[in-house]
Design an enzyme around this catalytic site. Sequence first.
Site, PDB file in Angstrom:
ATOM      1  N   ASP A   1       0.746  -1.130  -0.050  1.00  0.00           N
ATOM      2  CA  ASP A   1      -0.029  -0.206  -0.121  1.00  0.00           C
ATOM      3  C   ASP A   1       0.933   1.163  -0.038  1.00  0.00           C
ATOM      4  O   ASP A   1       2.095   1.258   0.346  1.00  0.00           O
ATOM      5  CB  ASP A   1      -0.921   0.023   1.353  1.00  0.00           C
ATOM      6  CG  ASP A   1      -1.927  -1.243   1.340  1.00  0.00           C
ATOM      7  OD1 ASP A   1      -2.148  -1.594   0.483  1.00  0.00           O
ATOM      8  OD2 ASP A   1      -1.838  -1.596   2.314  1.00  0.00           O
TER       9      ASP A   1
ATOM     10  N   ASP B   1      -1.376  -2.912  -4.281  1.00  0.00           N
ATOM     11  CA  ASP B   1      -2.776  -3.208  -3.553  1.00  0.00           C
ATOM     12  C   ASP B   1      -3.487  -1.505  -3.025  1.00  0.00           C
ATOM     13  O   ASP B   1      -3.736  -0.886  -4.238  1.00  0.00           O
ATOM     14  CB  ASP B   1      -2.610  -3.587  -2.381  1.00  0.00           C
ATOM     15  CG  ASP B   1      -3.810  -4.276  -1.421  1.00  0.00           C
ATOM     16  OD1 ASP B   1      -4.417  -4.921  -1.870  1.00  0.00           O
ATOM     17  OD2 ASP B   1      -3.961  -3.934  -0.147  1.00  0.00           O
TER      18      ASP B   1
ATOM     19  N   ASP C   1      -5.357   2.290   3.002  1.00  0.00           N
ATOM     20  CA  ASP C   1      -5.951   1.311   3.773  1.00  0.00           C
ATOM     21  C   ASP C   1      -5.948   1.919   5.287  1.00  0.00           C
ATOM     22  O   ASP C   1      -5.065   2.073   5.972  1.00  0.00           O
ATOM     23  CB  ASP C   1      -5.032  -0.005   3.854  1.00  0.00           C
ATOM     24  CG  ASP C   1      -5.772  -0.740   2.354  1.00  0.00           C
ATOM     25  OD1 ASP C   1      -6.688  -0.296   1.825  1.00  0.00           O
ATOM     26  OD2 ASP C   1      -5.361  -2.023   2.294  1.00  0.00           O
TER      27      ASP C   1
ATOM     28  N   ARG D   1     -13.422   0.892  -4.335  1.00  0.00           N
ATOM     29  CA  ARG D   1     -13.204   1.452  -2.862  1.00  0.00           C
ATOM     30  C   ARG D   1     -12.580   2.979  -3.222  1.00  0.00           C
ATOM     31  O   ARG D   1     -11.543   3.390  -2.824  1.00  0.00           O
ATOM     32  CB  ARG D   1     -11.911   0.777  -2.167  1.00  0.00           C
ATOM     33  CG  ARG D   1     -12.134  -0.597  -2.073  1.00  0.00           C
ATOM     34  CD  ARG D   1     -11.138  -1.704  -1.509  1.00  0.00           C
ATOM     35  NE  ARG D   1     -11.193  -2.859  -1.411  1.00  0.00           N
ATOM     36  CZ  ARG D   1     -10.432  -3.668  -0.926  1.00  0.00           C
ATOM     37  NH1 ARG D   1      -9.146  -3.270  -0.441  1.00  0.00           N
ATOM     38  NH2 ARG D   1     -10.593  -4.959  -1.046  1.00  0.00           N
TER      39      ARG D   1
END
Length: 692
Positions: free
Chosen positions: A175, A197, A201, A248
């Site tokens: 990330d 990714d 997050d 997302r």
Amino acid sequence: MTELHGHGKARHRRKKTALLAGAPLALAAAGAMAYGTAFGVFGEGARPKASAAAAPAWADDTADGFASVHALGQKGTYGGKGGKTVTVRTLADLEKYATAREPYVIVVAATIPMNPKGKEIRVASDKTIVGAGTSGHIVGGGFFLGQGVHNVIIRNLTIRDSYQGIWNDKEHDWDAIQMDGAHHVWIDHNDLRRMADGLIDSRKDTTYVTVSWNRLSDNNKTFGIGWTENTTADLTIHHNWFRETGQRNPSTDNAAHAHLYNNYLQDAPGTDITSSYGNYARGRTKMVLENSYFEGVNNPVIKDGTAGLVQRGNVFTRTSGRNESGGTAFDPKSYYNYRLDKAADVPALLTSGAGPRSSIGTTVSAGPATAAAQSTLTVAKDGSGRYKSVQKAVDAVPAGNTSRVVIRIAPGTYREAVKVPANKPHITFEGTGRSRKDTVIVEGHAAGMTKPDGSGTYGTGGSATVAVEADDFQARNLTISNDFDEAKHQQLNGQQAVALRTAADRVRLDALIISGDQDTLLLDTAGKDRTGRVYLTNSYVIGNTDFVFGRATAVIDKCVLTLKKRWNGTSAGYVTAPSTPAGRKGFLITRTTIDGDVSARSFHLGRPWHAGGDASLDPQTTIRDSVLGAAVKAAPWTDMGGFSWKNDRFAEYNNEGPGAGAAGVDRPHLTDAQAATQETADWFGGWKPTGA
């Protein structure tokens, strides 16, 4: 201008040849605005103690939104403020200071590759990690904030390129920023893209987080929130530009309070990336979604049956699929104050303002010839500063000053006309509020008004709210306005009302609102034979008639030129009126949005101002790499005062938007070869404005 134009007789000029050369984009040198170090010539109250350096404005910035809330033993989010400031250019140094127990402000001043690829530095509490202007890049990895880590600012960085070529990658949990159980985190003005990714997050009860003014792009799993059965997380997500992101955006799972406002979600047609959904309220999330702009996004807003999602004021353009709301949420203003921008303004606002900024993370270091200590003066309406008026602070600067004096202006409205005389160079005006809207200098003079002493009328230049006649002037983070009311003064002969006038060289302006009607921004020189270079970035200029005009050599970069209606509600106007001397460069407008709440095809991009009927002038406006709204006329240039625009230098290059158009006899475009000589760096010669 000096003569009435736009609604009366305009006596100006006529000209000759077409396109001249210009200059490349990007700022030149390093640093943003120059902020003074301590020591002063104004007495004890004018400077910090002893030899401590006066911090640049960005060093005093603290988070807004939920990251500003006092909770869990932490009073807001201020990062490493109070700790030592260090500059890093290597992975070893970045990791050393980011993981240290002590507070640090860590300035990343280089491109740092992660080794091994996918590495996430485990950041400790009380840290600010900030890119130096646009030079701080983290490549191939990112940052991890673990359980209990708190009071962290990650700002003004580009974090990119850990992508391994697998779109829905299940193997590489790499990330840009991952948080597991952290609290009080501010993620601001970053450019996050192409990670294996997530870009962000926020997991495992991470809370009191604000994510603001970031660019998130070219990614699949962009911004995930949750991974917990607890409903405890509080997050504010505002003024972020999601572009070409699959999913997302964010996906919000079991958040107690998720406040999303003024975000721009854009899925451009014909690209390899197609969004599967936009904002998603999952589980027991309570979400408030306000004044955001969704363009081309599939399933722009989704909610589970167990979630509460309240929508208001959002705009949806070319969207399809699910767009849902329902249930109850919460009132964000019961937790913190905030101010909404209009949803219609969001695309222009974010395409010009999101991501790393040249004015953050930088200072100006004095060279041998300028090692004299710099000074800071403070202005506050309530008396908490050394001066209550901006002009009083300018008056306190000694004539012939040779080092920078920073005048820090507290939030408030200062109704006064301010003049920086030619014998007081190296002055900076700096608003100290969180927003450029917080500090306002305003007056309402117009050209035809009689001066209070009866000595005549103000004239166009004399009507300016702020007049800058001194070289090496800088200003940032404030509003300069002329609020002259045309509707109430229709009998007045001379309704030009200037907000800001510059008649100086090496003028650097950033993060401003410059607001008026006719003749808002006068970019001038001290004389026809004098150079006057101006660099304006990340700002709004508002007006309707020749509202950017004058003979300066000026670049307007990454700004919004906002068109407004006339006093009687009609839509008609002119953006620029250059009066460039022959052999000089005029106005270069680049990476800028030109639009407003006006009628379609009602505004010209410019017309030639031959001031005083001077036929020797050769006015120039080039508009390139910009977004032109529907308000722009199909034939965007026009004549003025008997002088044909076709005899001067008016051109476009690589613009887009509904107001853009193909090259033609009424719409000249630069060739690629001409465009290569009309970029920002070409415009300024040997001057390298700080803020690169």
